[in-house]
Design an enzyme around this catalytic site. Structure first.
Site, PDB file in Angstrom:
ATOM      1  N   GLU A   1     -11.032  -2.023   4.125  1.00  0.00           N
ATOM      2  CA  GLU A   1      -9.594  -1.452   4.156  1.00  0.00           C
ATOM      3  C   GLU A   1      -9.394  -0.066   3.407  1.00  0.00           C
ATOM      4  O   GLU A   1     -10.229   0.354   2.649  1.00  0.00           O
ATOM      5  CB  GLU A   1      -8.458  -2.576   3.734  1.00  0.00           C
ATOM      6  CG  GLU A   1      -8.514  -3.964   4.290  1.00  0.00           C
ATOM      7  CD  GLU A   1      -7.239  -4.573   4.069  1.00  0.00           C
ATOM      8  OE1 GLU A   1      -6.640  -5.096   4.987  1.00  0.00           O
ATOM      9  OE2 GLU A   1      -6.976  -4.798   2.730  1.00  0.00           O
TER      10      GLU A   1
ATOM     11  N   ASP B   1       0.708  -1.276   0.129  1.00  0.00           N
ATOM     12  CA  ASP B   1      -0.194   0.001  -0.074  1.00  0.00           C
ATOM     13  C   ASP B   1       0.657   1.162   0.071  1.00  0.00           C
ATOM     14  O   ASP B   1       1.785   1.513   0.765  1.00  0.00           O
ATOM     15  CB  ASP B   1      -1.034   0.157   1.293  1.00  0.00           C
ATOM     16  CG  ASP B   1      -1.754  -0.996   1.253  1.00  0.00           C
ATOM     17  OD1 ASP B   1      -1.725  -1.912   0.708  1.00  0.00           O
ATOM     18  OD2 ASP B   1      -2.547  -1.212   2.512  1.00  0.00           O
TER      19      ASP B   1
END
Length: 479
Positions: free
Chosen positions: A220, A43
């Protein structure tokens, strides 16, 4: 900085020194995408424009190409083209983050940079614990950890992570991706007056809100921001079932457009729309720069989706980011366009007009491992296709109103496809790197992103049509 922190950093730098030459020898190594020096990148974190530079932090596992206790790596740039690797920002060295400095965000206050992240902890029995943590810097390079600033509220499992922080009317807010104890995904809100003491306000949306039924067991990487008078919530839900052409990847990333009532708090919004129609896109995060542009970065992969089959693993690295994309709203739809700064990479321009009638031919692409292709003024009877290095194919089927991206699977044993519906096709804008393709349709109305791993000796990019098709084509080598 503790002795343990210093030791973790020393080991990480040692790993880079030992394995980066091997990684750089890989023909699949990217030319103009952010990637890890070695190990695993996932990420984007803490993306922010600060003091004349764009900062992109990232989840980094330097010791292996599998997931594990994550560090925060760090790149900076002033022009969004030439990126500089900075020192490690965060290492998983404390009791509150010993199993990983998980994803988070960055804000600036009083000329200092504040990083918020999730500390991932496993107890001696392997049970997960989660803590929202803070680190602060005066120079944007070296960060002092301040420890835990928010703990798990009642009613939620320890799948509670990825704080994104912003300021609204003098108050700081933090949105977090959450899982309720009955295993439903939510986005929840905290508030603070000083960035160090946070109060839990409750969920703003999730499964069972705004007409959503079961909408995933975990949400998320939420990101909430204002754009052109609306509030946009970007989120990556896990647990959606495939629905026609939608939700084809293991996990999804998309957005809701609506209005956040800060007093309730509650986000009233419309339907969920996926951001990218391709194979590889997850955990996007945005920043606002000094020009007021909303810019998105994403991880060009999906968790648990063929990660073990990437051939780059043999050279001790895996994954990369997407190109940065500027976001604008057209009604309730996010438009994504490559930043104009990327044009600075263009070299060796070629402008041609192609006219096909049941024929095919090679495009004059010199370096398909680092090329930009722009198709404009498209007129086609039934459709056409562009084959890329024998490994990926983009096609338009006019009668069905469908664009398709096919690729060979990473293990080479099958062909995979992703599709999306469009009313008409005006422009196709492709960015081909050594092991990725990003395709912007109709000036960013749709985007398809994918990693692919062509045979290094195959340099051919060909166009073909069954009926009559003509278009103007621009081709650039990107340096």
């Amino acid at each position: 900085m503790t002795a343990h922190d210093q030791e973790l950093r020393r080991r990480a730098y040692e790993e880079v020194e030992k394995k980066e030459p091997i990684a750089n020898s890989d023909p699949h190594r990217q030319h103009f995408h952010i990637m890890p020096p070695v190990g695993l990148l996932n990420d984007p974190n803490g993306v922010i424009y600060w003091k004349g530079s764009y900062h992109v932090f990232f989840q980094w596992q330097p010791f292996q190409t599998g997931h594990g206790a994550k560090f925060w790596g760090h790149y900076t740039t002033q022009d969004v083209v030439n990126w500089k690797r900075e020192e490690i920002a965060l290492a998983p060295s404390d009791w509150f983050d010993k199993n990983g400095c998980y994803s988070g965000s960055a804000v600036t206050k009083d000329d200092r940079l504040y990083l918020f992240y999730t500390g991932n902890v496993r107890d001696q029995d392997g049970n997960r614990e989660t803590y929202q943590c803070l680190a602060v810097s005066d120079d944007g390079l070296s960060f002092e950890k301040k420890g835990v600033v928010a703990r798990l509220p009642e009613g939620y499992t320890a799948h509670f992570r990825d704080p994104k922080v912003w300021e609204h009317e003098g108050t700081w807010y933090m949105v977090i991706g959450a899982q309720t104890e009955n295993l439903k995904g939510q986005a929840v809100l905290f508030a603070s007056d000083n960035l160090t003491e946070w109060r839990f306000l409750g969920p703003i949306t999730g499964a069972g809100f705004n007409g959503l039924d079961d909408f995933g067991y975990m949400w998320e990487c939420p990101d909430l921001f204002s754009l052109q008078g609306s509030d946009v919530l970007i989120v990556s839900p896990q647990g959606l079932e495939a629905d026609g052409f939608r939700y084809q990847n293991v996990y999804q990333s998309g957005y809701f457009v609506g209005r956040l009532d800060y007093n309730k708090p509650e986000l009233k919004h419309g339907e969920f729309t996926e951001l990218d129609q391709g194979f590889d896109f997850y955990a996007p995060q945005t920043l606002e720069d000094d020009q007021g542009r909303r810019i998105l970065f994403a991880w060009m992969a999906v968790p648990d989706q063929d990660e073990g089959s990437h051939p780059t693993i043999d050279c001790h690295w895996i994954h990369c980011m997407t190109l940065p994309r500027q976001l604008t709203l057209s009604g309730q739809k996010l438009i994504q366009q490559p930043l104009p700064e990327l044009k600075a990479m263009r070299r060796n321009e070629k402008k041609i007009h192609i006219n096909m009638h049941g024929s095919s031919g090679a495009l004059p692409v010199e370096k398909p491992e680092r090329t930009e292709i722009l198709l404009e003024d498209i007129h086609t009877e039934s459709g056409f296709s562009i084959s890329i290095r024998g490994t990926a194919t983009f096609s338009f089927h006019k009668d069905e109103g469908i664009v398709t991206l096919e690729r060979k699977s990473f293990d080479g044993k099958r062909t995979e496809a992703r599709h999306c519906r469009i009313k008409d096709l005006h422009t196709v804008h492709m960015f081909l790197d050594a092991s990725s393709v990003e395709i912007f349709i109709n000036n960013g109305e749709e985007v398809l992103s994918a990693r692919y791993f062509p045979f290094p000796g195959n340099h051919e990019v060909t166009a073909s049509a069954t009926g009559k098709s003509e278009m103007n084509v621009g081709i650039w080598t990107l340096m």
